[in-house]
Design a protein around this motif. Structure first.
Motif, PDB file in Angstrom:
ATOM      1  N   ASN A  54     -11.345   6.775  13.871  1.00 18.88           N
ATOM      2  CA  ASN A  54     -10.003   7.209  13.506  1.00 18.88           C
ATOM      3  C   ASN A  54      -9.364   7.787  14.766  1.00 18.88           C
ATOM      4  O   ASN A  54      -9.908   8.716  15.355  1.00 18.88           O
ATOM      5  CB  ASN A  54     -10.064   8.258  12.398  1.00 18.88           C
ATOM      6  CG  ASN A  54      -8.712   8.762  11.985  1.00 18.88           C
ATOM      7  OD1 ASN A  54      -7.682   8.189  12.327  1.00 18.88           O
ATOM      8  ND2 ASN A  54      -8.699   9.851  11.240  1.00 18.88           N
ATOM      9  N   SER A  76     -14.188  12.795  11.173  1.00 18.65           N
ATOM     10  CA  SER A  76     -13.353  11.597  11.179  1.00 18.65           C
ATOM     11  C   SER A  76     -11.889  11.925  10.910  1.00 18.65           C
ATOM     12  O   SER A  76     -10.991  11.343  11.500  1.00 18.65           O
ATOM     13  CB  SER A  76     -13.828  10.605  10.119  1.00 18.65           C
ATOM     14  OG  SER A  76     -15.153  10.215  10.338  1.00 18.65           O
ATOM     15  N   HIS A  96     -13.709  12.302   5.206  1.00 23.40           N
ATOM     16  CA  HIS A  96     -13.259  10.941   4.883  1.00 23.40           C
ATOM     17  C   HIS A  96     -13.890  10.510   3.560  1.00 23.40           C
ATOM     18  O   HIS A  96     -14.894  11.073   3.132  1.00 23.40           O
ATOM     19  CB  HIS A  96     -13.648   9.952   5.989  1.00 23.40           C
ATOM     20  CG  HIS A  96     -15.062   9.487   5.873  1.00 23.40           C
ATOM     21  ND1 HIS A  96     -16.129  10.239   6.308  1.00 23.40           N
ATOM     22  CD2 HIS A  96     -15.585   8.366   5.318  1.00 23.40           C
ATOM     23  CE1 HIS A  96     -17.256   9.582   6.047  1.00 23.40           C
ATOM     24  NE2 HIS A  96     -16.953   8.447   5.450  1.00 23.40           N
TER      25      HIS A  96
END
Length: 176
Positions: A54, A76, A96
């Motif tokens: 990401n 993330s 996430h």
């Protein structure tokens, strides 16, 4: 330089040799340099990583942060930790998840949803607690009890326990 630091962290995070005083300081040095966090204290077998790529992922420590044995932090979606924070042994933090609605039957084919997390000053995450991606704030002075599964944001100085975690009390602070 970043690659070398990451390589050294991967090698030395699991070594019992790095529990001794002098080598423990070296482990702290590696983590502090890699994450640019001058007061980060990390115990053995800690994993701080991006579980899914990401471009907005970040890990930021703004003060003294103590991370215990066997902690897993997925940043993330981004994790910011303020001052005087303790994350106890075995805690897991996730930022996430795979979308579960309006998607495919196979969860692996569903899009990944990222969420950022802010852990404010004096927060304490107990041993084996789990922080799910639905949480975006662990407020100042909050305690997440050992073994709790936190699914919602906390209130300042609240104590949360259970599965799912609910508010079970409020901390009494007697500082002048």
């Amino acid at each position: 330089m970043k690659f070398l630091l990451k390589f050294l962290i991967l090698i030395f995070r699991n070594s019992p040799l790095f529990s001794t005083y002098g080598f423990r300081n070296f482990r702290w040095f590696l983590y502090r340099k890699f994450y640019n966090a001058p007061k980060l204290y990390v115990d053995e077998r800690v994993v701080i990583s991006i579980a899914h790529s990401n471009k907005n992922a970040f890990f930021k420590c703004q003060g003294e942060v103590n991370i215990g044995l066997d902690v897993y932090i997925d940043y993330s979606g981004g994790v910011e930790i303020k001052d005087k924070v303790a994350i106890s042994e075995g805690a897991k933090i996730f930022t996430h998840n795979h979308s579960i609605h309006d998607g495919k039957k196979n969860w692996k084919e569903n899009p990944i949803v990222f969420s950022s997390l802010l852990i404010e000053d004096y927060a304490w995450i107990g041993a084996d607690a789990i922080i799910l991606p639905s949480v975006s704030l662990i407020a100042e002075g909050s305690i997440v009890a050992a073994g709790a599964v936190l699914t919602k944001n906390t209130e300042a100085y609240g104590i949360y326990g259970g599965n799912p975690a609910v508010k079970i009390g409020v901390r009494r602070i007697n500082e002048k």
